[in-house]
Design an enzyme around this catalytic site. Structure first.
Site, PDB file in Angstrom:
ATOM      1  CB  SER A  79      -4.469  26.849  -8.423  1.00  0.00           C
ATOM      2  OG  SER A  79      -3.865  26.165  -7.733  1.00  0.00           O
ATOM      3  CB  CYS A 103       2.315  25.923   9.948  1.00  0.00           C
ATOM      4  SG  CYS A 103       2.006  26.128   7.892  1.00  0.00           S
ATOM      5  CB  CYS A 155       8.386  23.291   4.821  1.00  0.00           C
ATOM      6  SG  CYS A 155       7.218  24.649   4.362  1.00  0.00           S
ATOM      7  CG  ASP A 156       4.654  23.060   0.566  1.00  0.00           C
ATOM      8  OD1 ASP A 156       4.531  23.277   1.866  1.00  0.00           O
ATOM      9  OD2 ASP A 156       3.905  23.665  -0.100  1.00  0.00           O
ATOM     10  CB  CYS A 209       8.574  39.386  16.047  1.00  0.00           C
ATOM     11  SG  CYS A 209       8.605  39.333  14.454  1.00  0.00           S
ATOM     12  CB  CYS A 237       4.624  42.817  17.467  1.00  0.00           C
ATOM     13  SG  CYS A 237       2.996  43.254  16.548  1.00  0.00           S
ATOM     14  CB  CYS A 243       5.458  31.693   6.393  1.00  0.00           C
ATOM     15  SG  CYS A 243       6.226  30.533   5.513  1.00  0.00           S
ATOM     16  CB  CYS A 270       6.200  43.092   9.549  1.00  0.00           C
ATOM     17  SG  CYS A 270       5.915  44.015  11.001  1.00  0.00           S
TER      18      CYS A 270
END
Length: 346
Positions: free
Chosen positions: A84, A214, A235-236, A276, A279, A289, A307
């Site tokens: 990081s 993902c 998922c984290d 979407c 699009c 996500c 978006c």
């Protein structure tokens, strides 16, 4: 994570059929566990790994606690480290301080130098927040001048209880401008010398229809998260009580994966808004996500707050990405490699 949970996690996961068993160690700060923890990890993997199987390990760290002993272990067992690092000192130290408020930039640089000395594989993971979103060119050049060639930029999107962006988070316009400025620094001179995770993902999708992230996929079923006590989550970004899929000490992977809770979570990714579906960039965006999606007054389905930025970025760069993808396909047809990604996403 105690030894009993660790052993159950490793032994049961290695018993599942996978082309490669991938472990990513995150926190908090995973290096707080120290050398003995990671040595135990690889010893358990040796114990329970099947002959001929592939095992990969990654660690997401702030690099402030790395030492010679730990780096030697990471190098010996080919761990991939995600470091990081948010940019130059005045940028990085705005939010990344110690518990006592002291800056960490110099300590991170020491950790990076240590990884280099020991030959540890690592990449840079940059959280794009209000600290650096308007300094894209400066950050890119800083990393490049430091000889850091594997980048991953992650948008900081956090909402308050009322669904409004937190003061440190970024909006869609800022994200689109940031990506375009990074692209302008990268293209065309650095295309084959510096790897940017999302750019690799786009090129791979256009070149061979392979989804490496993902974020652009149609489902959220790429991995599972196991907490310190064995609780399993999808998922984290969604470690929430209502999404707990079971516990590794009491139920197996198959039960978690086949649960209606997980199936519902996975399919939510493709529950796109009408905007979407219509699009032209949906194949490259995947609706973004789901953690970035929020309700808009004129939409019946949550829509990504980023978006407008994604559209601006793809509209500006897609023709260039297509050209790179065509070059890679031509290279593959002539006997070269079409591989585009140099890093593992954490």
């Amino acid at each position: 994570m105690g030894k009993d949970v660790l052993e159950q996690l490793i032994s049961t996961y290695l018993a599942t059929p996978q082309p490669c068993h991938i472990f990513t160690w995150q926190g908090g700060e995973p290096t707080l566990m120290g050398y003995d923890f990671f040595l135990n990890v690889v010893e358990l993997q040796k114990k329970f790994g099947r002959e001929g199987s592939m095992i990969a390990n990654g660690v997401q760290t702030n690099a402030t606690l790395l030492d010679d002993k730990l780096c030697n272990l990471f190098r010996h067992y080919n761990f991939l480290i995600g470091c990081s690092f948010d940019g130059p000192a005045e940028v990085h130290d705005k939010y990344r301080t110690t518990a006592k408020g002291k800056p960490t930039h110099s300590t991170v640089m020491q950790g990076i130098d240590m990884m280099r000395r020991h030959g540890v594989n690592f990449n840079i993971m940059t959280l794009v927040s209000q600290a650096n979103v308007h300094k894209a060119s400066e950050i890119y050049r800083y990393f490049r001048d430091q000889g850091l060639v594997f980048h991953q930029y992650i948008p900081c999107v956090e909402f308050d209880e009322k669904g409004k962006l937190q003061p440190f988070a970024i909006n869609g316009e800022e994200w689109g401008d940031f990506l375009c400025r990074i692209f302008d620094e990268w293209y065309p001179d650095d295309v084959y010398t510096i790897s940017i995770r999302h750019f690799d993902t786009i090129i791979s999708k256009l070149a061979n229809d392979e989804i490496q992230s993902c974020t652009i996929g149609k489902e959220c079923r790429n991995y599972l998260v196991v907490e310190y006590n064995g609780d399993i989550y999808p998922c984290d970004f969604f470690v929430r009580k209502e999404l707990c899929l079971g516990n590794i000490m009491r139920s197996g992977w198959e039960k978690a994966l086949s649960s209606s809770l997980f199936q519902g979570f996975a399919s939510r990714k493709s529950q796109w808004s009408r905007a979407c579906v219509e699009c032209e960039y949906l194949e490259l965006c995947g609706g973004d996500c789901t953690r970035n999606r929020t309700w808009a007054a004129d939409l019946k389905i949550p829509h990504s707050i980023l978006c407008v930025g994604w559209k601006y970025f793809y509209n500006t760069t897609r023709i260039h990405f297509a050209r790179i993808a065509d070059q890679l396909k031509a290279r593959a047809h002539s006997g070269g490699s079409i591989a585009t990604s140099h890093s593992i996403e954490f």
